[in-house]
Write a protein that holds these residues in place. Sequence first.
Motif, mmCIF file in Angstrom:
data_model
loop_
_atom_site.group_PDB
_atom_site.id
_atom_site.type_symbol
_atom_site.label_atom_id
_atom_site.label_comp_id
_atom_site.label_asym_id
_atom_site.label_seq_id
_atom_site.Cartn_x
_atom_site.Cartn_y
_atom_site.Cartn_z
ATOM 1 N N ILE A 57 32.492 -24.302 6.908
ATOM 2 C CA ILE A 57 33.149 -22.990 6.941
ATOM 3 C C ILE A 57 32.745 -22.159 5.725
ATOM 4 O O ILE A 57 32.495 -20.949 5.837
ATOM 5 N N GLU A 58 32.669 -22.797 4.574
ATOM 6 C CA GLU A 58 32.262 -22.098 3.355
ATOM 7 C C GLU A 58 30.850 -21.542 3.490
ATOM 8 O O GLU A 58 30.577 -20.392 3.102
ATOM 9 N N MET A 59 29.941 -22.313 4.047
ATOM 10 C CA MET A 59 28.569 -21.854 4.240
ATOM 11 C C MET A 59 28.499 -20.681 5.218
ATOM 12 O O MET A 59 27.750 -19.719 5.009
ATOM 13 N N LEU A 60 29.301 -20.746 6.279
ATOM 14 C CA LEU A 60 29.333 -19.644 7.245
ATOM 15 C C LEU A 60 29.884 -18.370 6.605
ATOM 16 O O LEU A 60 29.383 -17.266 6.874
ATOM 17 N N MET A 61 30.914 -18.510 5.769
ATOM 18 C CA MET A 61 31.466 -17.342 5.098
ATOM 19 C C MET A 61 30.466 -16.746 4.106
ATOM 20 O O MET A 61 30.359 -15.526 3.980
ATOM 21 N N GLN A 62 29.749 -17.595 3.408
ATOM 22 C CA GLN A 62 28.723 -17.105 2.485
ATOM 23 C C GLN A 62 27.653 -16.323 3.229
ATOM 24 O O GLN A 62 27.123 -15.332 2.713
ATOM 25 N N ALA A 63 27.329 -16.770 4.431
ATOM 26 C CA ALA A 63 26.258 -16.139 5.197
ATOM 27 C C ALA A 63 26.694 -14.836 5.861
ATOM 28 O O ALA A 63 25.946 -13.857 5.862
ATOM 29 N N TYR A 64 27.912 -14.811 6.404
ATOM 30 C CA TYR A 64 28.320 -13.672 7.231
ATOM 31 C C TYR A 64 29.404 -12.794 6.602
ATOM 32 O O TYR A 64 29.571 -11.635 7.022
ATOM 33 N N PHE A 65 30.140 -13.313 5.646
ATOM 34 C CA PHE A 65 31.193 -12.524 4.981
ATOM 35 C C PHE A 65 31.076 -12.716 3.471
ATOM 36 O O PHE A 65 32.028 -13.124 2.806
ATOM 37 N N HIS A 66 29.889 -12.405 2.944
ATOM 38 C CA HIS A 66 29.585 -12.762 1.556
ATOM 39 C C HIS A 66 30.514 -12.075 0.554
ATOM 40 O O HIS A 66 30.983 -12.711 -0.400
ATOM 41 N N ASP A 67 30.772 -10.793 0.740
ATOM 42 C CA ASP A 67 31.635 -10.068 -0.200
ATOM 43 C C ASP A 67 33.060 -10.622 -0.174
ATOM 44 O O ASP A 67 33.693 -10.777 -1.226
ATOM 45 N N LEU A 68 33.569 -10.900 1.009
ATOM 46 C CA LEU A 68 34.913 -11.478 1.118
ATOM 47 C C LEU A 68 34.934 -12.878 0.522
ATOM 48 O O LEU A 68 35.903 -13.257 -0.154
ATOM 49 N N TYR A 69 33.865 -13.623 0.723
ATOM 50 C CA TYR A 69 33.768 -14.968 0.138
ATOM 51 C C TYR A 69 33.833 -14.900 -1.383
ATOM 52 O O TYR A 69 34.496 -15.721 -2.030
ATOM 53 N N ASN A 70 33.156 -13.911 -1.964
ATOM 54 C CA ASN A 70 33.188 -13.764 -3.427
ATOM 55 C C ASN A 70 34.580 -13.431 -3.932
ATOM 56 O O ASN A 70 34.978 -13.852 -5.023
ATOM 57 N N ILE A 71 35.345 -12.674 -3.151
ATOM 58 C CA ILE A 71 36.706 -12.315 -3.556
ATOM 59 C C ILE A 71 37.622 -13.542 -3.485
ATOM 60 O O ILE A 71 38.401 -13.810 -4.402
ATOM 61 N N LEU A 72 37.508 -14.295 -2.406
ATOM 62 C CA LEU A 72 38.372 -15.463 -2.234
ATOM 63 C C LEU A 72 37.987 -16.594 -3.193
ATOM 64 O O LEU A 72 38.836 -17.384 -3.608
ATOM 65 N N GLY A 73 36.711 -16.663 -3.536
ATOM 66 C CA GLY A 73 36.229 -17.560 -4.575
ATOM 67 C C GLY A 73 36.578 -19.021 -4.358
ATOM 68 O O GLY A 73 36.356 -19.598 -3.292
#
Length: 230
Positions: free
Chosen positions: A84-100
Motif C-alpha cells: 500500500i505504501e508503494m502504491l501511495m508513493q506512486a499514485y498519491f505522492h504529495d499526500l504520501y509525503n504529508i502522511l509521512g
Amino acid sequence: MNSTYRELTVAGLWHNNPGLVQLLGLCPLMAVTTNFVNGLGLGLATLLALVASNLAISTVRDYIRPEIRIPAFVLIIAGNVTLIEMLMQAYFHDLYNILGIFIPLIVTNCIVIGRSEAYASKNPPLHAGYDSLMMGVGFLLVLVVLGGMRELVANGTLFAQAHLMFGEAARGLTLTLSEDFKGLLLAALPPGAFIGLGFLVALKNYIDKRMAQTAKSAKTMPINNFGETA
C-alpha cells in the motif's frame, strides 16, 4: 443480510467502533486529522491494510503454529502495508509525503493486529473479510469526521487539498465559510484533536443512552385490551 453480517456491521460501525469505543489507533487519529483529506487518505490506507491482512490471516490460520502466530501475523500485515505504501508513493505522492511515517506505522496499529488476533485467526475468510471491512469503515468515518471538524473550525474550509487524492479537477471542491474567517488555532493543534474526539465520544454515548431509554420505555409501556400500547 443474515444475522452474522448484521451483527458485524453494527459492531464495526457503532457498538464496537475502533475509534469511538475501543479507542484504538489514537496516535494516527490525533496526528493526521488536521483536515478532511488527510483523514480520508490514512483511513483508506488502514482499511485496505486491515481487509487484505485479515483475509490472508484467516485463509492460512490453520497452517500457522500457535507459538508463532503473532510474528506471522505481523509479517503478513507488514507485507500488505508495504504494498500500500508503494502504491501511495506512486499514485498519491504529495499526500504520501504529508502522511509521512503514519503509513508504515499501520503495521503496528492496534486495530489491525487486534482484529487479526481476535477475529480473523478464529473465523473463515468471508466473515473475517467482512468484519475487517466494517471495522475499517468505522475507523475511516471517525477520521474523516474529526478531520472535517478540525479543518472547518481551524481554517473555515472543507475539502481543501482534495486535489491531492482526486486530481487537479478536485480543486474546485473546496468549501469556504468566509473569506475573512479567522479560525481557531487550537483546533489545528494536538489539544484540538483530543477535544474533538471527546465531543464525538460524548455524542455517541448520549445517543446510546437515549436509545436505551427509548427501548426501556417501549418495553414498560402498558398494553390495552386490544393488544395495543396505551
